[in-house]
Scaffold this motif. Structure first.
Motif, PDB file in Angstrom:
ATOM      1  N   SER A 109     -61.877  -7.390  34.430  1.00 40.56           N
ATOM      2  CA  SER A 109     -61.209  -6.406  35.285  1.00 40.56           C
ATOM      3  C   SER A 109     -60.445  -5.386  34.448  1.00 40.56           C
ATOM      4  CB  SER A 109     -60.273  -7.111  36.277  1.00 40.56           C
ATOM      5  OG  SER A 109     -59.135  -7.602  35.589  1.00 40.56           O
ATOM      6  N   LEU A 149     -74.374   1.517  41.840  1.00 36.15           N
ATOM      7  CA  LEU A 149     -73.425   1.574  42.951  1.00 36.15           C
ATOM      8  C   LEU A 149     -73.871   0.594  44.025  1.00 36.15           C
ATOM      9  CD1 LEU A 149     -72.722   5.399  43.318  1.00 36.15           C
ATOM     10  CD2 LEU A 149     -71.315   3.649  42.229  1.00 36.15           C
ATOM     11  N   PHE A 150     -72.918   0.156  44.848  1.00 36.23           N
ATOM     12  CA  PHE A 150     -73.235  -0.754  45.943  1.00 36.23           C
ATOM     13  C   PHE A 150     -73.823   0.070  47.089  1.00 36.23           C
ATOM     14  CE2 PHE A 150     -69.289  -2.475  43.882  1.00 36.23           C
ATOM     15  CZ  PHE A 150     -69.978  -3.344  43.041  1.00 36.23           C
ATOM     16  N   HIS A 155     -74.629  -0.373  50.148  1.00 39.56           N
ATOM     17  CA  HIS A 155     -74.151  -0.441  51.535  1.00 39.56           C
ATOM     18  C   HIS A 155     -72.759   0.128  51.714  1.00 39.56           C
ATOM     19  CE1 HIS A 155     -72.344  -3.774  49.496  1.00 39.56           C
ATOM     20  NE2 HIS A 155     -71.683  -4.170  50.561  1.00 39.56           N
ATOM     21  N   LEU A 162     -63.512  -1.221  46.276  1.00 40.27           N
ATOM     22  CA  LEU A 162     -63.839  -2.655  46.330  1.00 40.27           C
ATOM     23  C   LEU A 162     -63.107  -3.469  45.256  1.00 40.27           C
ATOM     24  CD1 LEU A 162     -65.636  -4.691  47.900  1.00 40.27           C
ATOM     25  CD2 LEU A 162     -67.316  -4.439  46.086  1.00 40.27           C
ATOM     26  N   ARG A 187     -60.562  -6.303  46.244  1.00 43.06           N
ATOM     27  CA  ARG A 187     -61.043  -7.683  46.190  1.00 43.06           C
ATOM     28  C   ARG A 187     -60.811  -8.360  44.862  1.00 43.06           C
ATOM     29  NH1 ARG A 187     -61.069  -8.634  51.370  1.00 43.06           N
ATOM     30  NH2 ARG A 187     -62.348  -7.150  52.527  1.00 43.06           N
ATOM     31  N   VAL A 188     -60.557  -7.599  43.803  1.00 42.43           N
ATOM     32  CA  VAL A 188     -60.324  -8.233  42.501  1.00 42.43           C
ATOM     33  C   VAL A 188     -58.846  -8.135  42.139  1.00 42.43           C
ATOM     34  CG1 VAL A 188     -60.907  -8.238  40.049  1.00 42.43           C
ATOM     35  CG2 VAL A 188     -62.676  -7.723  41.744  1.00 42.43           C
ATOM     36  N   ARG A 198     -65.163   4.244  39.948  1.00 45.40           N
ATOM     37  CA  ARG A 198     -65.065   2.814  40.260  1.00 45.40           C
ATOM     38  C   ARG A 198     -64.459   2.051  39.074  1.00 45.40           C
ATOM     39  NH1 ARG A 198     -70.605  -0.253  41.658  1.00 45.40           N
ATOM     40  NH2 ARG A 198     -71.052   0.291  39.491  1.00 45.40           N
ATOM     41  N   ALA A 199     -64.894   2.431  37.870  1.00 43.03           N
ATOM     42  CA  ALA A 199     -64.334   1.779  36.675  1.00 43.03           C
ATOM     43  C   ALA A 199     -62.859   2.160  36.503  1.00 43.03           C
ATOM     44  CB  ALA A 199     -65.141   2.168  35.440  1.00 43.03           C
ATOM     45  N   MET A 243     -59.879   0.436  38.447  1.00 42.96           N
ATOM     46  CA  MET A 243     -59.374  -0.875  38.014  1.00 42.96           C
ATOM     47  C   MET A 243     -58.271  -0.715  36.971  1.00 42.96           C
ATOM     48  SD  MET A 243     -60.981  -3.036  39.802  1.00 42.96           S
ATOM     49  CE  MET A 243     -60.706  -4.608  38.993  1.00 42.96           C
TER      50      MET A 243
END
Lengths: 249, 225
Positions: free
Chosen positions: A79, A90-91, A93, A102, A106-107, A151-152, A155
């Protein structure tokens, strides 16, 4: 103390030894660019650093935590190390916002409001605040890669590993991704970048690492590597790759 | 088949509907059981170490290979041999549910394997646990991709609920048999009505699943082939 220390990494796939004892250090705020022919172990090196691929031998430290240690909380370490993939990953959905949100949700366990604010800020940082609601399939390759960088970033990592971030992009989309990376480097983000973009390497890297057949052949400042490499092979490779990919710097 | 038979049947339709409710309860039970176990079996088949995978495959092989009626009899009469009394309804839910789980696991396994491995890798690189990846990345996509195949399974098991008749569950077929045993001329109209009920339910169910599919649709995440 260096932020990242890699010591004598080895990795074998079947009979082929992809990494044959790679050592390097990265200090905080440094941009290190790793170059070299395909199949040289550059991507494997990055993946061994956060143990997405398990190295056979060798050690990795992030600060004073040994990543390769037996009892290490690997998820916690990961993380703190951002990873940007060649194919974005990428996700499918999730919208751009949810892709970026996310991890914090979630992390890191942030609340929804805080995670959303952070994700929006990172999307703005890569110039995509207006695409927060778009799904990956609705974005261009360059936009997708910028979302994956956001996204990176969301975190709040200590360093980011870029694995050929522009190799899957059409030429006209490469600039926007490199632009974001240049900005990050200027802001002091610590980065290891595997790339064939010699312009980026020359103008942004603090140090260039030339790898071939699983070992580091030579490393040094862009100035030294481009003007007066100590190893003849380094000069050959740099000339060839600059012809092939251009040298915009 | 006379008009009189129809007029005699008409007041009995509520009894048939009562039976149909039991079929729907069976359906809900077996689909839920099949869904939960089917997803679990699919996850084991894709992610678990080899011995567990072999177990999951054996499970699938057994429940896809034995006829439904035989399974119903095994689950109904089997436990009583060991002194365990099991209701016909529960035996039907278990037998048909396990069987459905074997078929559903195939649907989910295909869907899970259709998701690019890079997405799991990306989630792991964020520091997400394996379970977190399955929960937040794999399942939301796999379940969406499964809906088309799942509507097939729905149509199939909806009709299979009538097999519970074979072990004495008082569902719509048995209610129809009760009616016709006392009054044989009702047989044809009664079973025509039962047939109509299932035609309507099959249509309505598939329409509902289609609606759900459209509501959950995400660009770039469509079931292919």
């Amino acid at each position: 103390m260096p932020l990242l220390r890699v010591e004598d990494l080895h990795k074998r796939y079947g009979t082929e030894e992809v990494l044959r004892g790679v050592s390097l250090t990265v200090v905080k705020g440094e941009t290190k660019v790793v170059i070299g022919p395909s199949g040289t172990g550059k991507s494997t090196l990055l993946r061994c650093i956060n143990r997405l691929t398990e190295p056979d031998r060798g050690r990795v430290w992030l600060g004073d935590t040994e990543v390769t240690g037996k009892g290490t909380n690997l998820n916690r370490i990961r993380s703190q190390i951002g990873f940007v993939f060649q194919d974005f990953n990428l996700f499918t959905h999730l919208t751009a916002l949810d892709n970026v949100r996310l991890g914090p949700l979630r992390v890191k366990g942030l609340g929804k409001k805080e995670a959303t604010e952070r994700a929006m800020a990172e999307l703005a940082r890569v110039g995509l605040a207006d695409k927060a609601g778009a799904y990956p399939a609705e974005l261009s390759g360059g936009q997708q890669q910028r979302v994956s960088i956001a996204r990176a970033l969301a975190m709040d990592p200590q360093l980011i590993l870029f694995d050929e971030p522009t190799s899957a992009l059409d030429p006209e989309l490469i600039g926007e991704v490199l632009g974001v990376m240049v900005k990050l480097a200027e802001e002091g983000m610590t980065m290891i970048v595997v790339t064939h973009e010699m312009g980026f390497a020359r103008s942004v890297a603090d140090e260039i690492v030339f790898m071939e057949r699983g070992v580091i052949v030579e490393q040094g400042s862009p100035e030294k590597m481009f003007r007066s490499p100590e190893v003849a092979r380094t000069g050959d490779f740099l000339r060839k790759i600059s012809e092939l990919y251009g040298d915009a710097a | 088949m006379t008009l009189e038979a129809w007029s005699q049947l008409w007041p009995k339709v509520p009894v048939l509907l009562q039976g149909l409710v039991v079929n729907l309860e069976l359906l809900a039970g077996l689909l839920s059981l099949g869904l939960v176990i089917g997803v679990a079996v699919a996850l084991v088949e894709v992610y678990a170490p080899r011995p567990f995978r072999a177990l999951a495959l054996a499970y699938e092989w057994f429940f896809r290979g034995v006829p439904e009626l035989v399974l119903l009899f095994l689950f109904y009469f089997g436990p009583s041999q060991f002194g365990v009394d099991i209701s016909a309804f529960l035996a039907a839910v278990l037998a048909l549910g396990f069987r459905s789980s074997a078929y559903q696991s195939q649907i989910f396994r295909g869907a899970i394997q259709a998701i690019s491995p890079g997405q799991s890798l990306a989630a792991r690189s964020l520091g997400m646990s394996r379970l977190g990846v399955i929960r937040h990345v794999i399942l939301p996509q796999a379940l969406r991709l499964s809906l088309a195949g799942w509507s097939n399974e729905f149509s199939s098991v909806l009709k299979d609920t009538t097999l519970a008749y074979g072990i004495g569950v008082v569902e719509v077929m048995r209610q129809a048999r009760y009616l016709t045993a006392r009054n044989f001329p009702l047989a044809l109209p009664a079973f025509i009505v039962v047939a109509l009920m299932f035609l309507i339910l099959t249509y309505a169910g598939n329409w509902g699943i289609g609606l759900l599919e459209r509501r959950l649709r995400v660009p770039g995440l469509e079931a292919r082939g």
